[in-house]
Design a protein around this motif. Structure first.
Motif, PDB file in Angstrom:
ATOM      1  N   LYS A   1      67.125  12.427  55.101  1.00  0.00           N
ATOM      2  CA  LYS A   1      65.829  13.739  55.787  1.00  0.00           C
ATOM      3  C   LYS A   1      65.645  14.220  54.476  1.00  0.00           C
ATOM      4  O   LYS A   1      64.583  14.509  53.846  1.00  0.00           O
ATOM      5  N   LYS A   2      66.371  14.143  53.514  1.00  0.00           N
ATOM      6  CA  LYS A   2      66.515  14.699  51.658  1.00  0.00           C
ATOM      7  C   LYS A   2      65.363  14.367  51.108  1.00  0.00           C
ATOM      8  O   LYS A   2      64.565  14.963  50.516  1.00  0.00           O
TER       9      LYS A   2
ATOM     10  N   TYR B   1      58.831  20.468  41.328  1.00  0.00           N
ATOM     11  CA  TYR B   1      57.932  20.655  42.268  1.00  0.00           C
ATOM     12  C   TYR B   1      57.036  21.807  42.277  1.00  0.00           C
ATOM     13  O   TYR B   1      55.742  21.711  42.405  1.00  0.00           O
TER      14      TYR B   1
ATOM     15  N   ILE C   1      63.179  12.164  52.582  1.00  0.00           N
ATOM     16  CA  ILE C   1      61.861  12.883  52.945  1.00  0.00           C
ATOM     17  C   ILE C   1      60.841  13.633  52.784  1.00  0.00           C
ATOM     18  O   ILE C   1      60.179  14.518  51.904  1.00  0.00           O
ATOM     19  N   LYS C   2      61.900  15.224  52.008  1.00  0.00           N
ATOM     20  CA  LYS C   2      61.671  16.375  52.553  1.00  0.00           C
ATOM     21  C   LYS C   2      61.457  16.190  50.299  1.00  0.00           C
ATOM     22  O   LYS C   2      60.318  17.166  50.396  1.00  0.00           O
ATOM     23  N   ASN C   3      62.271  15.323  49.657  1.00  0.00           N
ATOM     24  CA  ASN C   3      61.963  15.385  48.131  1.00  0.00           C
ATOM     25  C   ASN C   3      60.051  14.491  47.790  1.00  0.00           C
ATOM     26  O   ASN C   3      59.745  14.639  47.012  1.00  0.00           O
ATOM     27  N   LYS C   4      59.915  13.093  48.984  1.00  0.00           N
ATOM     28  CA  LYS C   4      58.784  12.538  48.721  1.00  0.00           C
ATOM     29  C   LYS C   4      57.356  13.874  48.859  1.00  0.00           C
ATOM     30  O   LYS C   4      56.399  13.270  48.681  1.00  0.00           O
ATOM     31  N   ALA C   5      58.059  14.603  49.903  1.00  0.00           N
ATOM     32  CA  ALA C   5      56.835  15.400  49.839  1.00  0.00           C
ATOM     33  C   ALA C   5      56.591  16.926  48.258  1.00  0.00           C
ATOM     34  O   ALA C   5      55.582  17.177  48.490  1.00  0.00           O
ATOM     35  N   LYS C   6      57.650  17.374  48.177  1.00  0.00           N
ATOM     36  CA  LYS C   6      58.059  17.818  47.548  1.00  0.00           C
ATOM     37  C   LYS C   6      57.824  17.540  45.978  1.00  0.00           C
ATOM     38  O   LYS C   6      56.385  18.257  44.919  1.00  0.00           O
ATOM     39  N   TYR C   7      57.526  15.956  46.015  1.00  0.00           N
ATOM     40  CA  TYR C   7      57.345  15.308  45.139  1.00  0.00           C
ATOM     41  C   TYR C   7      56.138  13.688  44.959  1.00  0.00           C
ATOM     42  O   TYR C   7      56.573  13.162  44.843  1.00  0.00           O
TER      43      TYR C   7
END
Length: 116
Positions: free
Chosen positions: A92-93, A113, A95-101
């Motif tokens: 899950k994290k 970010y 996925i969030k990191n891919k969106a932030k970076y």
């Protein structure tokens, strides 16, 4: 959760139970112990150049393996005590990191970010 991770968590629980340490393994205490182990891990690399940190001598490599294991074991105990599926949480994290970076914006950059 990975069968291997779950089995390791069971083994760590049994290890603590055999020594009557469950009473000490509260989330607060586990985080504090984890922090101590992170400090010991940090000491291995303290004062090394970036190049030296990439090729540790055999005795330091062995010490690194032991400290990484300590960190992992405390982290797994903490996740188990807090009923967190650590593998799922990592997915899950990520996925969030891919969106932030996004790769096209942060490629080769160490910016946070909010600075991209």
């Amino acid at each position: 959760m990975s069968t291997e991770i779950k089995q390791l968590q069971r083994t760590l629980t049994e290890f603590a139970q055999e020594r009557d340490w469950e009473q000490f393994h509260t989330p607060k205490n586990l985080v504090m112990a984890l922090n101590g182990e992170i400090g010991e891990l940090t000491e291995i690399f303290q004062w090394l150049t970036p190049e030296q940190s990439l090729s540790l001598p055999e005795n330091k490599q062995e010490h690194l393996e032991e400290e990484l294991a300590d960190v992992m074991m405390y982290l797994l105990r903490l996740a188990d005590k807090c009923e967190v599926d650590i593998i799922e949480a990592c997915h899950k994290k990520l996925i969030k990191n891919k969106a932030k970076y996004p790769a096209d914006k942060c490629f080769g950059s160490a910016k946070k970010y909010n600075e991209l």
